[in-house]
Enzyme design. Sequence first.
Site, mmCIF file in Angstrom:
data_model
loop_
_atom_site.group_PDB
_atom_site.id
_atom_site.type_symbol
_atom_site.label_atom_id
_atom_site.label_comp_id
_atom_site.label_asym_id
_atom_site.label_seq_id
_atom_site.Cartn_x
_atom_site.Cartn_y
_atom_site.Cartn_z
ATOM 1 N N HIS A 124 -4.912 -5.762 -2.158
ATOM 2 C CA HIS A 124 -4.779 -4.895 -3.327
ATOM 3 C C HIS A 124 -4.069 -3.632 -2.849
ATOM 4 O O HIS A 124 -4.192 -3.246 -1.680
ATOM 5 C CB HIS A 124 -6.188 -4.581 -3.839
ATOM 6 C CG HIS A 124 -6.255 -3.743 -5.058
ATOM 7 N ND1 HIS A 124 -6.140 -2.372 -5.038
ATOM 8 C CD2 HIS A 124 -6.437 -4.067 -6.361
ATOM 9 C CE1 HIS A 124 -6.254 -1.896 -6.256
ATOM 10 N NE2 HIS A 124 -6.440 -2.898 -7.083
ATOM 11 N N ASP A 201 -12.476 -5.023 2.478
ATOM 12 C CA ASP A 201 -12.439 -4.603 1.076
ATOM 13 C C ASP A 201 -13.317 -5.587 0.297
ATOM 14 O O ASP A 201 -12.930 -6.746 0.124
ATOM 15 C CB ASP A 201 -10.981 -4.645 0.596
ATOM 16 C CG ASP A 201 -10.861 -4.435 -0.909
ATOM 17 O OD1 ASP A 201 -9.733 -4.240 -1.370
ATOM 18 O OD2 ASP A 201 -11.891 -4.480 -1.615
ATOM 19 N N GLN A 204 -14.295 -7.433 -4.715
ATOM 20 C CA GLN A 204 -14.421 -8.651 -5.520
ATOM 21 C C GLN A 204 -15.400 -9.657 -4.928
ATOM 22 O O GLN A 204 -15.430 -10.806 -5.356
ATOM 23 C CB GLN A 204 -13.044 -9.328 -5.672
ATOM 24 C CG GLN A 204 -12.013 -8.468 -6.385
ATOM 25 C CD GLN A 204 -12.341 -8.210 -7.856
ATOM 26 O OE1 GLN A 204 -13.234 -8.808 -8.426
ATOM 27 N NE2 GLN A 204 -11.624 -7.288 -8.468
ATOM 28 N N LYS A 227 -17.511 -2.395 -10.682
ATOM 29 C CA LYS A 227 -17.296 -3.858 -10.681
ATOM 30 C C LYS A 227 -18.622 -4.591 -10.459
ATOM 31 O O LYS A 227 -18.721 -5.786 -10.648
ATOM 32 C CB LYS A 227 -16.307 -4.231 -9.584
ATOM 33 C CG LYS A 227 -14.903 -3.681 -9.820
ATOM 34 C CD LYS A 227 -13.971 -4.225 -8.783
ATOM 35 C CE LYS A 227 -12.756 -3.398 -8.562
ATOM 36 N NZ LYS A 227 -11.803 -3.235 -9.611
ATOM 37 N N CYS A 365 -2.229 -5.024 -9.316
ATOM 38 C CA CYS A 365 -2.177 -4.106 -8.163
ATOM 39 C C CYS A 365 -2.011 -4.898 -6.859
ATOM 40 O O CYS A 365 -2.593 -4.552 -5.830
ATOM 41 C CB CYS A 365 -3.440 -3.254 -8.092
ATOM 42 S SG CYS A 365 -3.780 -2.356 -9.570
HETATM 43 C C1 C6P Z 1 -9.706 -6.314 -4.142
HETATM 44 C C2 C6P Z 1 -9.712 -4.955 -4.748
HETATM 45 N N1 C6P Z 1 -9.666 -3.871 -3.931
HETATM 46 C C3 C6P Z 1 -9.679 -2.613 -4.442
HETATM 47 C C4 C6P Z 1 -9.732 -2.387 -5.809
HETATM 48 C C5 C6P Z 1 -9.766 -0.948 -6.296
HETATM 49 O O1 C6P Z 1 -11.016 -0.701 -6.875
HETATM 50 P P1 C6P Z 1 -11.247 0.727 -7.609
HETATM 51 O O2 C6P Z 1 -12.623 0.636 -8.209
HETATM 52 O O3 C6P Z 1 -10.159 0.816 -8.659
HETATM 53 O O4 C6P Z 1 -11.127 1.799 -6.560
HETATM 54 C C6 C6P Z 1 -9.782 -3.482 -6.684
HETATM 55 C C7 C6P Z 1 -9.813 -3.262 -8.170
HETATM 56 N N2 C6P Z 1 -9.065 -4.288 -8.848
HETATM 57 C C8 C6P Z 1 -9.037 -4.244 -10.298
HETATM 58 C C9 C6P Z 1 -8.239 -3.065 -10.813
HETATM 59 S S1 C6P Z 1 -6.598 -3.078 -10.198
HETATM 60 C C10 C6P Z 1 -8.471 -5.571 -10.837
HETATM 61 O O5 C6P Z 1 -8.206 -5.659 -12.025
HETATM 62 O O6 C6P Z 1 -8.354 -6.515 -10.033
HETATM 63 C C11 C6P Z 1 -9.785 -4.780 -6.146
HETATM 64 O O7 C6P Z 1 -9.849 -5.859 -6.955
#
Ligand code: C6P
Length: 407
Positions: A124, A201, A204, A227, A365
Amino acid sequence: GPGFDLARVRADFPILRQEVRGRPLVYLDSAATGQKPQAVLDALTRYYTHDNANVHRGVHILSERATQAFEDARETVRRFIHAKDVREVIFVRGTTEAINLVAATYGRKHVGPGDEVLISAMEHHSNIVPWQMVCDAAGAKLRVIPVDERGELQMDAVDALLTERTRLLAITHVSNALGSVNPIKELVAKAHAKNIPVLVDGAQSVTHFPVDVQDLGCDFYAFSGHKLFGPTGIGVLYGKLSMLESLPPYQGGGDMILSVTMEKTVYNRVPHRFEAGTPDMAGAVGLAAAIRYLEAVGMENVSQHDQWLLAYATDALRSVPGLKLVGTAPRKTGVLSFTLEDVHPHDVGTILDQEGICIRTGHHCAQPLMQRFGVAATARASLALYNTREDVDALVKGLHKVKEVFA
Ligand SMILES: Cc1ncc(COP(=O)(O)O)c(CN[C@@H](CS)C(=O)O)c1O
């Protein structure tokens, strides 16, 4: 079966009861953000109507209660990810800030000219851009582990990419675009054999199956509360205590100090060294409520539900003529990216929206990953513990509607 009483769990999420555009809401975008159970909403209300005060500073009863709630939340997070020590849990805004915190502290201290930071092609942007910034500032190089046609990490390329210049391996546990699950334990073993720390990371993954950071052996683990069916604005950086103790502060301000004179400041101990300013007390309390909710359902049961519904959804999508799944690697979580003939994903999303169905379309992203698969964008349906087979059936019905309109 789903492993728990799905109707009862679904009833715990008030937002799902509504109709949108004259139809029942079908929310299939939980990878973007999860919906909130009533228990989280109640915890936030209770905190603000009963316990709110600023933490660690006041001598009064409310500050004691707020501090207790905040530090209890830290212990709840520790238990959830099975960290050894509660001081290894740092509250941040989310995954993005957690990764930037490591880039700004570990990165600035250990990445120098000619050094390397290793990531993968399925990252991401929040696990790419901070490392580009560190490498640009230090004159270091960003290296990338390739991903194969199925969307799996090319493990045979990893050894050669872990060089004597590699200062960190930063890798996602689960791809938000493909659903691929990376072999974290194996990657940590390879990196640690060469004294290279590993950041994972977990945005997910923690939402879908049990995560045990001690078993994984990683040095850092990052995830977002929103999430995990908790509030937005709160997230967690887990770090091994020895690693965190070795790092300089991230932001300067109140709480991250023991004493300040105009000549010198003595920094606070871990974790408060990394928590400058008034923290998100309510967010932490809400996150802890979300974790307690998931513990009551049981993460093994959540994982069983995800795999049960993923199997159903994969078969259902494959039955749609002209639909092509992007990324076919084995997975454990309900993330399904796809294209539908030559209909632009945004058009797929728009027609589905008219049917009350919420999916995500775009590059998620993960533009380098989309590039690797030769697509500008995909449509992505992502499932969570409150989704049902009827949700999947509605998605399939909607996709046939898209074909009527566009094909
Ligand atoms: C693997 C992974 N790593 C980092 C992020 C960022 O998380 P934040 O809470 O925005 O900081 C995400 C968030 N992905 C969302 C928004 S782009 C998606 O629609 O898939 C992610 O999936």
